[in-house]
Design a protein around this motif. Structure first.
Motif, short mmCIF file in Angstrom:
data_model
loop_
_atom_site.label_atom_id
_atom_site.label_comp_id
_atom_site.label_asym_id
_atom_site.label_seq_id
_atom_site.Cartn_x
_atom_site.Cartn_y
_atom_site.Cartn_z
N ARG A 1 -16.19 -11.53 6.18
CA ARG A 1 -14.85 -12.10 6.36
C ARG A 1 -14.01 -11.76 5.14
NH1 ARG A 1 -14.70 -16.36 10.04
NH2 ARG A 1 -13.34 -17.63 8.74
N LEU A 2 -12.85 -11.14 5.38
CA LEU A 2 -12.04 -10.62 4.29
C LEU A 2 -10.62 -11.12 4.40
CD1 LEU A 2 -12.25 -7.00 2.98
CD2 LEU A 2 -10.02 -8.00 3.44
N LEU A 3 -10.04 -11.57 3.29
CA LEU A 3 -8.65 -12.01 3.24
C LEU A 3 -7.84 -10.99 2.45
CD1 LEU A 3 -6.31 -14.03 3.58
CD2 LEU A 3 -7.15 -15.19 1.52
N LEU A 4 -6.78 -10.48 3.06
CA LEU A 4 -5.90 -9.50 2.43
C LEU A 4 -4.56 -10.16 2.14
CD1 LEU A 4 -5.35 -6.60 1.52
CD2 LEU A 4 -4.75 -6.04 3.89
N VAL A 5 -4.20 -10.25 0.86
CA VAL A 5 -2.95 -10.90 0.45
C VAL A 5 -2.04 -9.85 -0.19
CG1 VAL A 5 -1.91 -12.79 -0.86
CG2 VAL A 5 -4.28 -13.00 -0.05
N ASP A 6 -0.96 -9.49 0.51
CA ASP A 6 -0.03 -8.47 0.02
C ASP A 6 1.30 -8.66 0.74
OD1 ASP A 6 1.35 -5.96 -0.56
OD2 ASP A 6 -0.60 -5.20 -1.19
N ASP A 7 2.40 -8.59 0.00
CA ASP A 7 3.70 -8.82 0.64
C ASP A 7 4.26 -7.55 1.28
OD1 ASP A 7 4.05 -7.63 -1.85
OD2 ASP A 7 6.06 -8.46 -2.10
N ASP A 8 3.59 -6.41 1.11
CA ASP A 8 3.98 -5.17 1.77
C ASP A 8 3.37 -5.17 3.17
OD1 ASP A 8 4.27 -2.57 2.74
OD2 ASP A 8 4.10 -1.67 0.75
N ALA A 9 4.18 -5.57 4.16
CA ALA A 9 3.66 -5.74 5.52
C ALA A 9 3.12 -4.44 6.10
CB ALA A 9 4.76 -6.30 6.43
N GLN A 10 3.74 -3.32 5.78
CA GLN A 10 3.29 -2.04 6.34
C GLN A 10 1.93 -1.64 5.76
OE1 GLN A 10 6.16 1.10 5.91
NE2 GLN A 10 4.96 2.58 7.04
N LEU B 1 -15.13 -5.29 9.99
CA LEU B 1 -14.85 -6.45 9.15
C LEU B 1 -13.87 -7.39 9.86
CD1 LEU B 1 -14.32 -4.62 5.74
CD2 LEU B 1 -16.43 -5.58 6.66
N GLU B 2 -14.00 -8.67 9.59
CA GLU B 2 -13.05 -9.66 10.11
C GLU B 2 -11.99 -9.87 9.03
OE1 GLU B 2 -12.98 -14.16 12.06
OE2 GLU B 2 -14.82 -13.36 11.17
N VAL B 3 -10.74 -9.57 9.35
CA VAL B 3 -9.68 -9.56 8.34
C VAL B 3 -8.62 -10.61 8.66
CG1 VAL B 3 -7.96 -8.15 7.14
CG2 VAL B 3 -10.07 -7.08 7.99
N PHE B 4 -8.26 -11.41 7.64
CA PHE B 4 -7.15 -12.35 7.72
C PHE B 4 -6.05 -11.83 6.79
CE2 PHE B 4 -11.12 -14.66 8.28
CZ PHE B 4 -10.93 -15.24 9.53
N GLU B 5 -4.79 -12.10 7.14
CA GLU B 5 -3.68 -11.54 6.37
C GLU B 5 -2.76 -12.64 5.85
OE1 GLU B 5 -1.58 -8.23 8.14
OE2 GLU B 5 -3.20 -7.97 9.60
N ALA B 6 -2.24 -12.42 4.65
CA ALA B 6 -1.27 -13.33 4.06
C ALA B 6 -0.27 -12.51 3.26
CB ALA B 6 -1.95 -14.36 3.17
N GLY C 1 -1.98 -17.24 1.06
CA GLY C 1 -3.32 -16.83 0.67
C GLY C 1 -4.20 -18.03 0.35
N ARG C 2 -3.66 -18.98 -0.41
CA ARG C 2 -4.45 -20.17 -0.77
C ARG C 2 -4.79 -20.99 0.47
NH1 ARG C 2 -0.79 -20.28 -5.35
NH2 ARG C 2 0.54 -21.77 -4.23
N GLN C 3 -3.85 -21.09 1.40
CA GLN C 3 -4.10 -21.85 2.63
C GLN C 3 -5.22 -21.21 3.46
OE1 GLN C 3 -0.31 -22.03 4.59
NE2 GLN C 3 0.54 -23.59 3.19
N LEU C 4 -5.16 -19.89 3.59
CA LEU C 4 -6.18 -19.19 4.37
C LEU C 4 -7.54 -19.23 3.68
CD1 LEU C 4 -4.24 -16.12 5.80
CD2 LEU C 4 -5.35 -17.94 7.10
N GLN C 5 -7.54 -19.15 2.36
CA GLN C 5 -8.81 -19.26 1.64
C GLN C 5 -9.49 -20.60 1.92
OE1 GLN C 5 -7.79 -18.47 -2.50
NE2 GLN C 5 -9.01 -16.60 -2.43
N ILE D 1 -8.83 -9.72 -1.17
CA ILE D 1 -8.16 -8.58 -1.81
C ILE D 1 -6.71 -8.99 -1.98
CG2 ILE D 1 -7.53 -6.15 -1.59
CD1 ILE D 1 -9.94 -5.75 0.21
N VAL D 2 -6.26 -9.09 -3.23
CA VAL D 2 -4.94 -9.67 -3.49
C VAL D 2 -4.11 -8.75 -4.37
CG1 VAL D 2 -5.97 -11.05 -5.38
CG2 VAL D 2 -3.74 -11.69 -4.44
N ASP D 3 -2.87 -8.52 -3.96
CA ASP D 3 -1.94 -7.73 -4.75
C ASP D 3 -1.52 -8.55 -5.97
OD1 ASP D 3 -0.23 -5.62 -5.43
OD2 ASP D 3 1.46 -6.58 -4.41
N TYR D 4 -1.34 -7.87 -7.09
CA TYR D 4 -0.98 -8.60 -8.32
C TYR D 4 0.37 -9.28 -8.22
CZ TYR D 4 0.58 -9.60 -13.02
OH TYR D 4 1.09 -10.24 -14.12
#
Length: 348
Positions: free
Chosen positions: A3-12, A26-31, A37-41, A50-53
Motif C-alpha cells: 500500500r503506497l501513498l503518493l503526496v504531490d501537488d502536481d496532478a499530472q 501496487l495499491e496507490v492512494f493520492e493526496a 496526506g496526513r489524513q490518508l496516512q 512518497i512525498v514531494d518536498y
C-alpha cells in the motif's frame, strides 16, 4: 499487496506515477497537500509514503513529523526538484528512508520502493521475532537424563556456525529447539527465518528460498528477495527438510558449500552468510536409499545432530511440562494460578 501513498501537488505527475505503479500491482492512494496526506496516512496506514518536498500547505517535513507523532512503522521517500546535500541530510534525519530528485526516473523509483518495503518488512519481522523469543517456551523443561543430555549437546553447539539437524517425531518441539539455538547463539541479533518444506511444490519452494526477478514467471510483478537472502548473517530454519523437492536440493547444497545462489529468472550470482538448521521426523538415510534425498546434502546438513526424545521415553518430565503449560494457560486467560492434583498427574 504493498500500500503506497503518493503526496504531490502536481496532478499530472501524480496521475502518471500512480498509473505506472498500479500496473506493477501496487495499491496507490493520492493526496495533493500535507493535510490530505496526513489524513490518508491515518486512515489507510500505507506501507510507504512518497512525498514531494514542496507542498501548498507545508513541506515533506510536516508529513514526516506527523508520522513520528503517530509512531508510525511505515517508511517515506522524499521527492524534490531542488536537490541539495543539505536538504537530503535533513530529510534522512527527519525519518525519510530515501531522497530522490525530480524529474523522477520511474525504474529508479520502483527499485527504491522495493528496497524500502523489503527493509521495512525485515525490521518488522526482526521485532516480531524478538518479541516471540521473549515468550518462547523452554525446550528443556524436565529433569530426565534424556532431556539433560539434549541440553548439554545443544549448549555445546551454540558456538559453531556448522549446520544443525534436529530429529524427532512430530510434536516433540523441533521448532522450539531451533529458535532456542538461534536466540542463544552467535547470530542472536540477526534474523531468524523459517520455512516448512512439507507439501511445497518445486516452483513455490524455489521462489520462497531463492527469490525471483520481476517477469521470471506469471505473477512476478516485482523483484522478490528469497528467504536465503533475508537470512543473511542470521539463521535459516528449514522444518521438514526431508520433504524438500529433489530438484531444489542441489541449489541448497550450493548455498551450503559456496555461500552463493541465484534468484529465479536472474543470472547474477549472489552471496549469503547464514547458519542452516534443518528439522525432520523422517529417516534421511532411508530417503537417500530410496533416491528421494541427496547423499551429499544429507552429509552437509547433519554435521551436528540433535535428537529430541518423545515424551513416552521420559515420563518423569510429564509433571513439569504439564505444570508449565497450565501456568501459561492461566496467565493467558488472566485467571488465578491453579495446581494439578496428584490424581490428575497420575492420569497424565
Amino acid at each position: 499487496m504493498t500500500r503506497l501513498l503518493l503526496v504531490d501537488d502536481d496532478a499530472q505527475l501524480r496521475a502518471g506515477m500512480s498509473a505506472y505503479l498500479r500496473r506493477l500491482g501496487l495499491e496507490v492512494f493520492e493526496a495533493g497537500s500535507c493535510a490530505e496526506g496526513r489524513q490518508l496516512q491515518a486512515a489507510q496506514h500505507p506501507d510507504l509514503t512518497i512525498v514531494d518536498y514542496d507542498l501548498p500547505d507545508g513541506t515533506a517535513f510536516d508529513v514526516l513529523q506527523a508520522m513520528r507523532e503517530r509512531e508510525a512503522t511505515d517508511s517515506a521517500i522524499v521527492l524534490t526538484g531542488m536537490g541539495t546535500i543539505e536538504l537530503a541530510v535533513k530529510a534522512i534525519k527527519s525519518g525519510a528512508e530515501h531522497f530522490l530528485t525530480k524529474p523522477v526516473d520511474f525504474d529508479s523509483l520502483v527499485h527504491l520502493i522495493e528496497r524500502t518495503v523489503e527493509a521495512q518488512r525485515q525490521r518488522r519481522q526482526h521485532t516480531a521475532a524478538k518479541q516471540l523469543a521473549r515468550s518462547a517456551p523452554d525446550p528443556f523443561l524436565g529433569s530426565s537424563a534424556r532431556i539433560r543430555e539434549l541440553r548439554e549437546l545443544a549448549t555445546a553447539v551454540l558456538g559453531s556456525n556448522a549446520p544443525v539437524l534436529i530429529q524427532g517425531e512430530t510434536g516433540t518441539g523441533k521448532g522450539v529447539l531451533a529458535r532456542w539455538l538461534h536466540e542463544h547463539g552467535r547470530r542472536r541479533e540477526e534474523p531468524f527465518i523459517d520455512l516448512n518444506c512439507a507439501g511445497l511444490s518445486q516452483e513455490l519452494v524455489a521462489s520462497e528460498l531463492f527469490g525471483h526477478q520481476r517477469g521470471a514467471f506469471t505473477g512476478a510483478v516485482a523483484n522478490k528477495p528469497g528467504l536465503i537472502e533475508l537470512a543473511n548473517k542470521g539463521t535459516l530454519f528449514l522444518d521438514e527438510i526431508g520433504d524438500l523437492d529433489p530438484l531444489v536440493q542441489p541449489k541448497l547444497l550450493k548455498v551450503l558449500e559456496e555461500g552463493s545462489f541465484r534468484r529465479v529468472g536472474d543470472v547474477a550470482l549472489r552471496s549469503t552468510d547464514l547458519r542452516l538448521i534443518g528439522a525432520t521426523h523422517r529417516n534421511l538415510a532411508a530417503l537417500v536409499r530410496a533416491g528421494q534425498f541427496r547423499e551429499d546434502l544429507r552429509y552437509r546438513i547433519n554435521t551436528l545432530t540433535l535428537e529430541i526424545p518423545p515424551l513416552r521415553e521420559r515420563s518423569e518430565d510429564v509433571a513439569p511440562l504439564a505444570q508449565a503449560l497450565l501456568a501459561g494457560a492461566s496467565s493467558a486467560c488472566e485467571a488465578e494460578q491453579v495446581e494439578i492434583t496428584p490424581d490428575a498427574l497420575e492420569v497424565l
